[in-house]
Write a protein that holds these residues in place. Structure first.
Motif, mmCIF file in Angstrom:
data_model
loop_
_atom_site.group_PDB
_atom_site.id
_atom_site.type_symbol
_atom_site.label_atom_id
_atom_site.label_comp_id
_atom_site.label_asym_id
_atom_site.label_seq_id
_atom_site.Cartn_x
_atom_site.Cartn_y
_atom_site.Cartn_z
ATOM 1 N N THR A 220 0.814 -1.224 0.000
ATOM 2 C CA THR A 220 0.000 0.000 0.000
ATOM 3 C C THR A 220 0.843 1.268 0.000
ATOM 4 O OG1 THR A 220 -0.135 0.048 2.432
ATOM 5 C CG2 THR A 220 -1.859 -1.154 1.262
ATOM 6 N N THR A 221 2.165 1.136 0.095
ATOM 7 C CA THR A 221 3.046 2.295 0.172
ATOM 8 C C THR A 221 3.959 2.333 -1.044
ATOM 9 O OG1 THR A 221 3.046 2.154 2.588
ATOM 10 C CG2 THR A 221 4.767 3.497 1.563
ATOM 11 N N GLY A 222 3.871 3.416 -1.815
ATOM 12 C CA GLY A 222 4.682 3.546 -3.012
ATOM 13 C C GLY A 222 6.133 3.859 -2.696
ATOM 14 N N GLY A 223 6.970 3.727 -3.711
ATOM 15 C CA GLY A 223 8.399 3.991 -3.539
ATOM 16 C C GLY A 223 9.155 2.697 -3.295
ATOM 17 N N ALA A 224 10.377 2.651 -3.802
ATOM 18 C CA ALA A 224 11.167 1.417 -3.736
ATOM 19 C C ALA A 224 11.839 1.189 -2.397
ATOM 20 C CB ALA A 224 12.225 1.443 -4.833
#
Length: 522
Positions: free
Chosen positions: A74-78
């Motif tokens: 649910t959390t974007g970014g790598a």
């Protein structure tokens, strides 16, 4: 690969690090201060050397991109999955050091002749860190749960039609249509396996099958792992790992010099690399990365919806100056959305040459003047340095740019990737083959092209590497022509390590940063 041999010659002949960094990303290999000596405990063939390893050691590693929490569903970014995948969480398959797909929780698999059924034979005797048994039920639960993901483009595996249990350790994944990249996506975060009892706590705890157990995360400060002594595979080389997060590249560089950390991954201290090369106690490794630093232009803005305006902005930006400010000139200038390690890479750097006069003519042709844009910039050194140059470049053609610095990842991800509230924004996309995100109109940069989607579908239906690459090359040409973004540069992956540390990943694959092979000598 011929380019790798070239780099080895540079290294062995004592060529300075700066010269190594100037070589194409395809040729990036190992460079260091040690002349002909092995780097980081490896011989010239890349094999580990005997160093009297201390299996009870703990290692501290400096990092930069900060996880907002632990839930990459649910959390974007790598930043979230690069820390947890391959260390805590595992999938059916993984990418090896060369980017090739290898078995992991699936010991083998078969693909049907039509490319639409994948039958996996699973490893037996695997348990999650909480004792839950890994079996076919877990695979079915995890892959069917992709429908609940809201981050990291679960659409990439939208072709999964069903997951059928054959027996406890055999499962068949059926696709609604062929997808040449299905195994590749399963090797990344979308393929992670989850225990059903753990999914309610994904943001605050991590329960996987990997070589390390999650211990704690102090937001934006540190994350800690401990070796999983019940791991089903080869045990991790160290007893514990501490990931220490830095906002400032110089602070991290000072930390490794003073013993605050034992290593740094994806170092951004470009202005200090030559001095590190001269320090015998610190070794420098240079590898390839999947990173694409791109300035996206929001098509919801009336002016930016015009092809001529987007091309004008592209021609107005001096990419050499941008890269000089951001990385002291280290990296590969990009003219398109792919990187040199992609199998379909084409060099488009001459397509939109830096030409302020031509840019001004394009704006005049579009009847656009007094253009004012807000530029959302994450508070990362490379992004801030790049944005300042871009602001100056665009002012030369009469475009007024207001820089809006935002905390990364919390504010930047929410405002740009979630709310899509920007005119211009910039980020280093480190995930592999991130060009595929142009297939999804709902992705934050808002590119919506039926022709592009048809080409993506054509590539997915390919039956061999050449057919796939051909479709992707045609697609890349279309994206460059449409110019939804300004692709700036591909940064190298530079790691720093103190004496005795070995096994750090050389190349940044854009998935999990596998730390299981890291060792520390006695």
């Amino acid at each position: 690969m011929k380019e790798t041999h070239t780099m080895k010659k540079l290294f062995q002949s004592g060529t300075p690090l700066a010269a190594c960094l100037a070589v194409s990303a395809l040729a990036l290999s190992a460079c260091g201060a040690g002349g002909d000596d092995p780097v980081n405990g490896e011989d010239e063939g890349g094999e580990a050397t005997s160093t009297g390893e201390n299996s009870d050691a703990n290692i501290s590693i400096g990092m930069f991109a900060v996880p907002a929490n632990l839930d990459f569903t649910t959390t974007g970014g790598a930043a979230v999955f690069e820390a947890l995948l391959y260390n805590v969480y595992e999938g059916l398959v993984q990418l090896d050091a060369e980017g090739e797909i290898q078995p992991l929780l699936a010991e083998s698999w078969e693909i049907s002749d039509d490319g639409q059924e994948f039958t996996f034979q699973l490893q037996e005797g695997v348990t999650f860190h909480d004792g839950t048994e890994f079996d076919a039920d877990i695979v079915k639960f995890s892959l069917e749960r992709l429908d609940e993901w809201s981050a990291n483009t679960p659409e990439a595996l939208a072709a999964i039609d069903s997951v059928e249990i054959v027996d406890d350790y055999e499962v068949t994944v059926a696709l609604s249509e062929p997808d040449y990249n299905a195994l590749f996506w399963l090797a990344g975060p979308l393929g992670a396996m989850f225990s059903p009892d753990s999914v309610d706590d994904l943001a605050t705890d991590a329960n996987g099958t990997g070589p390390f157990e999650f211990v704690t995360y102090e937001n934006a400060v540190r994350m800690e792992f401990a070796r999983n002594d019940d791991y089903w595979g080869d045990p991790a080389g160290v007893a514990g790992v501490e990931l220490v997060y830095y906002e400032d590249a110089s602070a991290a560089a000072n930390a490794i010099r003073t013993g605050g950390v034992d290593a740094i991954l994806r170092s951004e201290a470009f202005d200090q690399f030559e001095s590190f090369e001269a320090e015998e106690e610190i070794e420098v490794r240079v590898g390839s990365s999947q990173g694409v630093v791109v300035m996206s232009m929001n098509p919801d803005h009336e002016a930016l919806a015009q092809d001529e305006v987007r091309e004008a902005l592209h021609r107005a930006i001096d990419k050499e100056s941008v890269m000089a400010a951001a990385t002291a000139g280290y990296g590969e200038i990009l003219g398109g959305p792919s990187v040199p390690t992609d199998p379909y890479y084409i060099d488009f750097t001459g397509t939109y040459d830096y030409d302020p006069d031509a840019a001004q003519d394009l704006l005049d042709s579009a009847d656009v003047d007094d253009l004012s844009l807000t530029f959302n910039v994450p508070n990362r050194a490379y992004a801030e340095a790049s944005a300042q140059v871009i602001q100056d470049n665009l002012s030369e053609i009469g475009v007024d740019v207001t820089l809006q610095t935002q905390e990364f990842p919390a504010v930047w991800v929410e405002e740009n990737m979630v709310n899509q509230d920007f005119d211009l924004t910039i980020i280093n996309h480190v995930e592999p083959r991130n060009m595929n995100n142009y297939a999804f109109p709902e992705y934050y940069w808002g590119y919506d092209s039926e022709e592009a989607r048809d080409l993506f579908a054509e590539a997915a239906a390919a039956t061999d590497d050449d057919e796939y690459a051909s479709s992707m090359e045609e697609l890349t040409e279309l994206l460059v022509e449409d110019t939804p973004g300004v692709w700036l540069y591909n940064p190298p992956n530079v790691g720093l390590a103190t004496e005795g540390v070995s096994g750090l990943p050389l190349n940044d694959l854009g998935v999990g940063i596998d730390l299981s092979d890291v060792t520390v000598s006695e």
